[in-house]
Motif scaffolding. Structure first.
Motif, mmCIF file in Angstrom:
data_model
loop_
_atom_site.group_PDB
_atom_site.id
_atom_site.type_symbol
_atom_site.label_atom_id
_atom_site.label_comp_id
_atom_site.label_asym_id
_atom_site.label_seq_id
_atom_site.Cartn_x
_atom_site.Cartn_y
_atom_site.Cartn_z
ATOM 1 N N ASP A 145 1.018 -1.067 0.021
ATOM 2 C CA ASP A 145 0.387 -0.073 -0.215
ATOM 3 C C ASP A 145 1.045 0.964 0.275
ATOM 4 N N ARG A 146 0.694 2.519 -0.324
ATOM 5 C CA ARG A 146 1.279 3.338 -0.223
ATOM 6 C C ARG A 146 0.379 4.610 -0.572
ATOM 7 N N LEU A 147 0.619 5.327 0.988
ATOM 8 C CA LEU A 147 0.227 6.937 0.861
ATOM 9 C C LEU A 147 0.102 7.801 -0.090
ATOM 10 N N LEU A 148 -0.366 8.321 -1.055
ATOM 11 C CA LEU A 148 -0.398 9.368 -2.236
ATOM 12 C C LEU A 148 -0.736 10.817 -1.606
ATOM 13 N N SER A 149 -1.320 10.948 -0.760
ATOM 14 C CA SER A 149 -1.509 12.453 -0.637
ATOM 15 C C SER A 149 -2.097 13.211 0.528
ATOM 16 N N ARG A 150 -2.441 13.504 1.421
ATOM 17 C CA ARG A 150 -3.147 13.814 2.827
ATOM 18 C C ARG A 150 -3.699 15.513 2.354
ATOM 19 N N GLY A 151 -4.905 15.610 2.945
ATOM 20 C CA GLY A 151 -5.357 16.980 2.347
ATOM 21 C C GLY A 151 -7.085 16.631 0.854
ATOM 22 N N SER A 152 -7.268 18.283 0.777
ATOM 23 C CA SER A 152 -8.051 17.527 -0.065
ATOM 24 C C SER A 152 -7.556 16.847 -1.645
ATOM 25 N N VAL A 153 -8.675 15.603 -1.802
ATOM 26 C CA VAL A 153 -7.882 14.804 -3.238
ATOM 27 C C VAL A 153 -8.340 15.737 -4.499
ATOM 28 N N PRO A 188 -19.056 10.342 -3.530
ATOM 29 C CA PRO A 188 -17.779 10.881 -4.397
ATOM 30 C C PRO A 188 -17.812 12.430 -4.363
ATOM 31 N N SER A 189 -17.234 13.424 -4.640
ATOM 32 C CA SER A 189 -17.002 14.081 -5.466
ATOM 33 C C SER A 189 -16.864 15.124 -6.466
ATOM 34 N N LYS A 190 -16.746 16.472 -7.589
ATOM 35 C CA LYS A 190 -16.301 16.104 -8.930
ATOM 36 C C LYS A 190 -15.197 15.665 -9.253
ATOM 37 N N ASP A 191 -13.993 16.547 -7.691
ATOM 38 C CA ASP A 191 -12.724 16.093 -7.251
ATOM 39 C C ASP A 191 -12.509 15.012 -7.566
ATOM 40 N N ASP A 192 -13.295 14.295 -6.438
ATOM 41 C CA ASP A 192 -12.576 12.679 -6.931
ATOM 42 C C ASP A 192 -13.164 11.768 -7.676
ATOM 43 N N GLN A 193 -13.919 11.785 -8.110
ATOM 44 C CA GLN A 193 -14.615 11.782 -10.165
ATOM 45 C C GLN A 193 -13.137 12.049 -11.098
ATOM 46 N N LYS A 194 -12.577 13.165 -11.165
ATOM 47 C CA LYS A 194 -11.993 13.419 -11.969
ATOM 48 C C LYS A 194 -10.882 13.039 -11.726
ATOM 49 N N VAL A 195 -9.958 12.678 -10.859
ATOM 50 C CA VAL A 195 -8.866 12.061 -10.356
ATOM 51 C C VAL A 195 -8.773 10.500 -10.507
ATOM 52 N N THR A 196 -10.035 10.080 -9.996
ATOM 53 C CA THR A 196 -10.140 8.843 -10.821
ATOM 54 C C THR A 196 -10.475 8.303 -12.488
ATOM 55 N N ALA A 197 -10.873 9.341 -13.051
ATOM 56 C CA ALA A 197 -10.756 9.606 -14.675
ATOM 57 C C ALA A 197 -9.259 9.972 -14.792
ATOM 58 N N GLU A 198 -8.246 10.623 -14.324
ATOM 59 C CA GLU A 198 -6.885 10.831 -14.816
ATOM 60 C C GLU A 198 -5.737 9.147 -14.448
ATOM 61 N N ILE A 199 -5.934 9.004 -13.523
ATOM 62 C CA ILE A 199 -5.233 7.857 -12.839
ATOM 63 C C ILE A 199 -6.248 6.620 -13.480
ATOM 64 N N GLN A 200 -7.325 6.544 -13.834
ATOM 65 C CA GLN A 200 -7.990 5.150 -14.763
ATOM 66 C C GLN A 200 -6.761 5.240 -16.020
#
Length: 230
Positions: A145-153, A188-200
């Motif tokens: 497992d890896r911690l990627l960030s703390r704070g707003s996603v 999920p928020s809009k930011d959650d969805q955006k980050v998910t799409a970019e990483i996908q």
């Protein structure tokens, strides 16, 4: 609140543990034994009581898994050194719990509920968001497992490049994103969805597909996979 000077010598934590065994200590005594010394204006038993009462909603010892240095430094007389000692105890406890949980996994992360349960206790009480990546093998078992960030996603703080490098180094076959919502609402928020799409998309390009993104709430979770968003 008990004070060390009011406790008979043979009933003080170290002596009691020697006589009756470590399991005989209550939470306050056990914490006092680990801390060994108090701080300005209070002895170690008083400090232990204040630490356990710091966040009543976290039921005493659970606070050690989640409190920050800044939380502990709100206690009168607790400076940076003692606060660091307390967060180190919490981090050690968390790592022991996580490794034991990983060892006892009886099923792969193919089922979102299993992944959510694995991360639930570590993330659901946090007061800020944390984004983790779980790297999986061919049978969807956890490699690491890896911690990627703390704070707003959001995409400004999540380094997709570093995530992909970490996935390759772990020799992952698939990956899952996991993050928490301090509000307790896992939707999920809009930011959650955006980050998910970019990483996908990035994951698809390097051949390590994104299996799911799970949002942890308060004893609840949201799976992008279950809701047909992945």
């Amino acid at each position: 609140m008990r004070k060390l000077r009011d406790i008979l010598p043979e009933e003080r934590p170290a002596e009691k543990a020697r006589r009756l065994g470590i399991a005989s200590l209550d939470d306050q005594e056990l914490l006092a034994l680990l801390l060994r010394s108090g701080c300005s204006g209070q002895d170690v038993t008083e400090l232990s009581a204040l630490v356990l009462d710091l966040e009543p909603r976290r039921e005493g010892l659970l606070g050690l898994l989640h409190n920050s240095m800044q939380d502990y430094m709100r206690i009168r007389g607790v400076g940076e050194a003692k606060a660091l000692q307390l967060v180190a105890i919490g981090e050690l406890s968390k790592r022991i719990w996580r490794r034991e949980a990983a060892k006892n996994l009886t099923a792969a992360f193919a089922d979102p509920s299993i992944c959510a349960r694995y991360y639930m206790e570590a993330l659901r009480h946090l007061e800020q968001e944390e984004l983790h990546a779980a790297f999986l093998d061919t049978k969807l078992r956890l490699i690491c497992d890896r911690l990627l960030s703390r704070g707003s996603v959001d995409s400004s703080v999540v380094s997709v490049r570093e995530l992909m490098i970490a996935a390759l180094r772990a020799r992952a076959v698939r990956m899952i994103l996991i993050h928490n919502h301090p509000s307790g609402d896992p939707r999920p928020s809009k930011d959650d969805q955006k980050v998910t799409a970019e990483i996908q998309e990035a994951a698809r390009l390097i051949g390590i597909p994104l299996e799911d993104h799970i949002v942890i709430g308060d004893n609840a979770y949201y799976s992008f996979k279950e809701w047909g968003l992945l």
